[in-house]
Write a protein that holds these residues in place. Structure first.
Motif, short mmCIF file in Angstrom:
data_model
loop_
_atom_site.label_atom_id
_atom_site.label_comp_id
_atom_site.label_asym_id
_atom_site.label_seq_id
_atom_site.Cartn_x
_atom_site.Cartn_y
_atom_site.Cartn_z
N GLU A 95 9.13 -30.52 -40.83
CA GLU A 95 9.30 -30.88 -39.42
C GLU A 95 7.98 -31.34 -38.80
N THR A 96 8.02 -32.48 -38.15
CA THR A 96 6.87 -32.96 -37.39
C THR A 96 7.07 -32.59 -35.93
N LEU A 97 6.16 -31.81 -35.39
CA LEU A 97 6.30 -31.36 -34.01
C LEU A 97 5.93 -32.48 -33.04
N ARG B 250 16.64 -25.30 -42.08
CA ARG B 250 16.87 -26.71 -41.76
C ARG B 250 16.90 -27.55 -43.03
N MET C 29 13.65 -29.14 -44.72
CA MET C 29 12.97 -30.33 -44.21
C MET C 29 11.55 -29.98 -43.77
N GLN D 91 11.33 -25.93 -43.98
CA GLN D 91 12.05 -25.04 -43.08
C GLN D 91 13.34 -24.55 -43.74
N SER E 48 8.83 -22.56 -34.11
CA SER E 48 7.45 -23.05 -34.21
C SER E 48 6.56 -22.41 -33.14
N ASP F 81 16.78 -31.57 -47.84
CA ASP F 81 15.86 -32.52 -47.20
C ASP F 81 14.42 -32.32 -47.64
N TRP G 116 2.75 -25.33 -39.83
CA TRP G 116 4.18 -25.48 -39.60
C TRP G 116 4.67 -26.83 -40.11
N GLU G 117 3.91 -27.88 -39.86
CA GLU G 117 4.33 -29.23 -40.26
C GLU G 117 4.20 -29.46 -41.76
#
Length: 245
Positions: free
Chosen positions: A57-59, A52, A55, A49, A3, A115, A44-45
Protein backbone atom coordinates in the motif's frame (compact mmCIF):
# COMPACT_ATOMS: atom_id res chain seq x y z
CA UNK A 1 -6.69 3.16 10.02
CA UNK A 2 -4.15 0.37 10.59
CA UNK A 3 -1.38 2.54 9.14
CA UNK A 4 -2.10 5.31 11.62
CA UNK A 5 -2.10 2.88 14.55
CA UNK A 6 1.27 1.59 13.40
CA UNK A 7 2.53 5.18 13.09
CA UNK A 8 1.39 5.98 16.62
CA UNK A 9 3.15 2.87 17.91
CA UNK A 10 6.35 3.95 16.15
CA UNK A 11 6.09 7.46 17.61
CA UNK A 12 5.72 6.08 21.14
CA UNK A 13 8.43 3.44 20.93
CA UNK A 14 10.88 4.59 18.23
CA UNK A 15 13.09 6.81 20.38
CA UNK A 16 13.16 4.21 23.15
CA UNK A 17 14.09 1.38 20.77
CA UNK A 18 16.65 3.40 18.81
CA UNK A 19 18.20 5.97 21.19
CA UNK A 20 21.54 6.14 19.36
CA UNK A 21 19.85 6.76 16.03
CA UNK A 22 17.63 9.40 17.60
CA UNK A 23 20.64 11.26 18.99
CA UNK A 24 22.29 11.32 15.55
CA UNK A 25 19.38 12.82 13.64
CA UNK A 26 20.39 16.08 11.89
CA UNK A 27 18.48 19.00 13.37
CA UNK A 28 18.25 20.64 9.96
CA UNK A 29 16.03 17.84 8.66
CA UNK A 30 13.29 18.16 11.27
CA UNK A 31 12.16 16.75 14.60
CA UNK A 32 12.50 13.20 15.90
CA UNK A 33 8.72 12.87 15.68
CA UNK A 34 8.81 13.73 11.99
CA UNK A 35 11.61 11.23 11.45
CA UNK A 36 9.77 8.35 13.11
CA UNK A 37 6.58 9.26 11.31
CA UNK A 38 8.52 9.08 8.04
CA UNK A 39 10.12 5.77 9.07
CA UNK A 40 6.70 4.34 9.94
CA UNK A 41 5.34 5.32 6.52
CA UNK A 42 8.31 3.73 4.72
CA UNK A 43 7.99 0.49 6.69
CA UNK A 44 4.25 0.37 6.09
CA UNK A 45 4.64 1.00 2.36
CA UNK A 46 7.17 -1.84 2.12
CA UNK A 47 5.10 -4.43 4.00
CA UNK A 48 2.53 -6.75 2.37
CA UNK A 49 -0.88 -6.22 3.96
CA UNK A 50 -2.29 -9.49 5.26
CA UNK A 51 -5.91 -8.32 5.22
CA UNK A 52 -5.63 -6.75 1.74
CA UNK A 53 -4.54 -9.72 -0.37
CA UNK A 54 -0.87 -9.03 0.49
CA UNK A 55 -0.84 -5.81 -1.51
CA UNK A 56 1.84 -3.17 -0.99
CA UNK A 57 0.00 0.00 0.00
CA UNK A 58 1.20 3.47 -0.92
CA UNK A 59 -0.05 5.99 1.60
CA UNK A 60 -1.48 9.25 0.24
CA UNK A 61 0.40 12.52 0.71
CA UNK A 62 -1.77 15.60 1.41
CA UNK A 63 -1.78 18.60 -0.88
CA UNK A 64 0.12 21.59 0.49
CA UNK A 65 -3.01 23.35 1.78
CA UNK A 66 -4.71 20.22 3.10
CA UNK A 67 -4.71 19.36 6.83
CA UNK A 68 -1.46 17.68 7.85
CA UNK A 69 -1.59 13.91 8.24
CA UNK A 70 -0.05 14.15 11.71
CA UNK A 71 -3.30 15.52 13.15
CA UNK A 72 -1.84 18.84 14.30
CA UNK A 73 -4.65 20.81 12.66
CA UNK A 74 -2.18 22.87 10.67
CA UNK A 75 -1.83 22.90 6.90
CA UNK A 76 0.50 20.28 5.51
CA UNK A 77 2.86 22.90 4.03
CA UNK A 78 3.25 24.49 7.48
CA UNK A 79 3.77 21.23 9.34
CA UNK A 80 5.19 17.95 8.04
CA UNK A 81 5.71 18.75 4.35
CA UNK A 82 9.44 18.42 4.93
CA UNK A 83 9.11 14.77 5.97
CA UNK A 84 10.54 13.71 2.62
CA UNK A 85 13.88 15.20 3.67
CA UNK A 86 14.25 12.30 6.08
CA UNK A 87 13.75 9.84 3.23
CA UNK A 88 17.26 10.72 2.06
CA UNK A 89 18.62 9.27 5.31
CA UNK A 90 16.66 6.03 4.98
CA UNK A 91 17.54 3.12 2.68
CA UNK A 92 15.01 1.46 0.42
CA UNK A 93 13.18 -1.02 2.60
CA UNK A 94 11.94 -4.52 1.78
CA UNK A 95 9.86 -6.01 4.56
CA UNK A 96 8.94 -9.22 2.74
CA UNK A 97 11.61 -11.35 4.50
CA UNK A 98 10.29 -10.28 7.90
CA UNK A 99 6.71 -10.74 6.72
CA UNK A 100 7.42 -14.31 5.60
CA UNK A 101 9.19 -15.05 8.88
CA UNK A 102 6.03 -14.03 10.74
CA UNK A 103 3.61 -15.83 8.40
CA UNK A 104 3.49 -19.62 9.04
CA UNK A 105 4.87 -21.57 6.11
CA UNK A 106 1.58 -23.50 6.00
CA UNK A 107 -0.02 -20.24 4.84
CA UNK A 108 2.50 -19.31 2.15
CA UNK A 109 0.22 -20.86 -0.47
CA UNK A 110 -2.19 -17.96 0.17
CA UNK A 111 0.20 -15.71 -1.76
CA UNK A 112 -0.76 -17.43 -5.03
CA UNK A 113 -2.89 -15.15 -7.21
CA UNK A 114 -2.86 -12.48 -4.52
CA UNK A 115 -1.76 -8.87 -4.98
CA UNK A 116 1.80 -9.54 -3.81
CA UNK A 117 4.19 -7.96 -6.37
CA UNK A 118 5.75 -10.88 -8.23
CA UNK A 119 9.12 -9.11 -8.79
CA UNK A 120 9.36 -8.65 -5.01
CA UNK A 121 8.64 -12.33 -4.43
CA UNK A 122 11.12 -13.33 -7.13
CA UNK A 123 13.85 -11.27 -5.48
CA UNK A 124 13.09 -12.93 -2.15
CA UNK A 125 13.30 -16.40 -3.72
CA UNK A 126 16.70 -15.56 -5.21
CA UNK A 127 17.89 -14.29 -1.82
CA UNK A 128 16.78 -17.56 -0.21
CA UNK A 129 18.68 -19.54 -2.86
CA UNK A 130 21.86 -17.55 -2.21
CA UNK A 131 21.43 -18.34 1.48
CA UNK A 132 21.09 -22.06 0.67
CA UNK A 133 17.44 -22.11 1.77
CA UNK A 134 16.21 -24.15 -1.18
CA UNK A 135 13.71 -26.11 0.93
CA UNK A 136 11.93 -22.88 1.83
CA UNK A 137 11.96 -21.76 -1.80
CA UNK A 138 10.18 -24.97 -2.75
CA UNK A 139 7.60 -24.40 0.01
CA UNK A 140 7.16 -20.81 -1.12
CA UNK A 141 6.76 -21.44 -4.85
CA UNK A 142 5.40 -24.93 -5.52
CA UNK A 143 1.80 -23.79 -5.12
CA UNK A 144 2.29 -21.27 -7.93
CA UNK A 145 2.83 -24.10 -10.44
CA UNK A 146 0.26 -26.79 -9.82
CA UNK A 147 -0.87 -28.60 -12.95
CA UNK A 148 -3.31 -26.34 -14.78
CA UNK A 149 -6.59 -27.99 -15.88
CA UNK A 150 -7.49 -27.52 -19.57
CA UNK A 151 -10.18 -24.95 -18.77
CA UNK A 152 -7.89 -22.79 -16.62
CA UNK A 153 -5.64 -19.91 -17.81
CA UNK A 154 -2.03 -20.79 -18.54
CA UNK A 155 0.76 -19.65 -16.25
CA UNK A 156 1.28 -15.95 -17.01
CA UNK A 157 4.62 -14.84 -18.34
CA UNK A 158 5.30 -12.65 -15.29
CA UNK A 159 5.74 -15.84 -13.24
CA UNK A 160 8.83 -16.86 -15.17
CA UNK A 161 11.30 -15.64 -12.49
CA UNK A 162 9.40 -17.71 -9.90
CA UNK A 163 9.50 -20.76 -12.16
CA UNK A 164 13.24 -20.37 -12.69
CA UNK A 165 13.83 -20.09 -8.93
CA UNK A 166 11.79 -23.22 -8.26
CA UNK A 167 13.69 -25.14 -10.94
CA UNK A 168 16.96 -23.94 -9.38
CA UNK A 169 15.78 -25.07 -5.94
CA UNK A 170 14.98 -28.55 -7.24
CA UNK A 171 18.40 -28.64 -8.90
CA UNK A 172 20.16 -27.62 -5.66
CA UNK A 173 18.46 -30.50 -3.86
CA UNK A 174 19.14 -32.94 -6.69
CA UNK A 175 15.40 -33.56 -7.04
CA UNK A 176 15.71 -34.56 -10.67
CA UNK A 177 12.25 -36.04 -11.04
CA UNK A 178 10.53 -32.87 -9.83
CA UNK A 179 12.84 -30.66 -11.91
CA UNK A 180 12.11 -32.55 -15.12
CA UNK A 181 8.38 -32.71 -14.38
CA UNK A 182 8.17 -28.97 -13.76
CA UNK A 183 10.12 -28.15 -16.92
CA UNK A 184 7.80 -30.46 -18.86
CA UNK A 185 4.75 -28.73 -17.36
CA UNK A 186 6.17 -25.35 -18.37
CA UNK A 187 6.32 -26.53 -21.99
CA UNK A 188 2.56 -27.25 -21.92
CA UNK A 189 0.87 -24.97 -19.40
CA UNK A 190 2.77 -21.68 -19.68
CA UNK A 191 2.52 -18.70 -22.02
CA UNK A 192 4.28 -19.08 -25.36
CA UNK A 193 7.42 -17.21 -24.27
CA UNK A 194 7.62 -19.22 -21.05
CA UNK A 195 7.24 -22.44 -23.02
CA UNK A 196 10.34 -21.53 -24.99
CA UNK A 197 12.35 -21.03 -21.83
CA UNK A 198 10.86 -24.21 -20.39
CA UNK A 199 12.09 -26.13 -23.40
CA UNK A 200 15.53 -24.55 -22.98
CA UNK A 201 15.75 -25.60 -19.35
CA UNK A 202 14.58 -29.07 -20.30
CA UNK A 203 17.25 -29.25 -23.01
CA UNK A 204 19.97 -28.37 -20.50
CA UNK A 205 18.58 -30.87 -17.98
CA UNK A 206 18.41 -33.69 -20.53
CA UNK A 207 21.90 -32.92 -21.78
CA UNK A 208 23.27 -33.13 -18.23
CA UNK A 209 21.56 -36.51 -17.94
CA UNK A 210 23.26 -37.58 -21.22
CA UNK A 211 19.88 -38.02 -22.91
CA UNK A 212 21.24 -36.33 -26.01
CA UNK A 213 18.55 -37.26 -28.53
CA UNK A 214 15.81 -35.95 -26.22
CA UNK A 215 17.89 -32.86 -25.53
CA UNK A 216 18.19 -32.12 -29.24
CA UNK A 217 14.42 -32.44 -29.60
CA UNK A 218 13.85 -30.07 -26.68
CA UNK A 219 16.26 -27.56 -28.20
CA UNK A 220 14.36 -27.59 -31.51
CA UNK A 221 11.14 -26.89 -29.60
CA UNK A 222 12.88 -24.04 -27.78
CA UNK A 223 13.78 -22.47 -31.10
CA UNK A 224 10.19 -22.84 -32.23
CA UNK A 225 8.71 -21.14 -29.16
CA UNK A 226 11.40 -18.47 -28.72
CA UNK A 227 12.09 -17.27 -32.26
CA UNK A 228 12.71 -13.69 -31.13
CA UNK A 229 15.61 -14.73 -28.92
CA UNK A 230 17.90 -16.87 -31.10
CA UNK A 231 20.98 -15.51 -29.35
CA UNK A 232 19.72 -16.85 -26.04
CA UNK A 233 18.83 -20.17 -27.61
CA UNK A 234 22.21 -20.71 -29.19
CA UNK A 235 24.14 -19.39 -26.21
CA UNK A 236 22.39 -21.80 -23.87
CA UNK A 237 22.74 -24.59 -26.38
CA UNK A 238 26.49 -24.03 -26.63
CA UNK A 239 26.78 -23.88 -22.84
CA UNK A 240 24.68 -27.00 -22.34
CA UNK A 241 25.98 -29.22 -25.13
CA UNK A 242 29.51 -28.01 -25.73
CA UNK A 243 31.21 -30.11 -28.37
CA UNK A 244 28.18 -32.38 -28.67
CA UNK A 245 26.71 -29.98 -31.23
Amino acid sequence: ADSERFTQWMLHTGARMMPQLTSQLPHSAGTAEQFFRTLARKIWEATPQLNRRFMIETLPVPERKDPCFCGSGRKFKQCCSGFKRFAAYLPELCMLPFFLDSLPEARWHELVDSDIPIPLLADQAQLMLREQRSTQVITLLESWFVCTPPNQPVWPEERWPLLQSLLDAYQMQDRKEQEEELAQLATRHASRAMRGVGWLHLAVFLSNELRIAEAWDALHHAEEFAPDHPDVVFHLAETAFGDTL
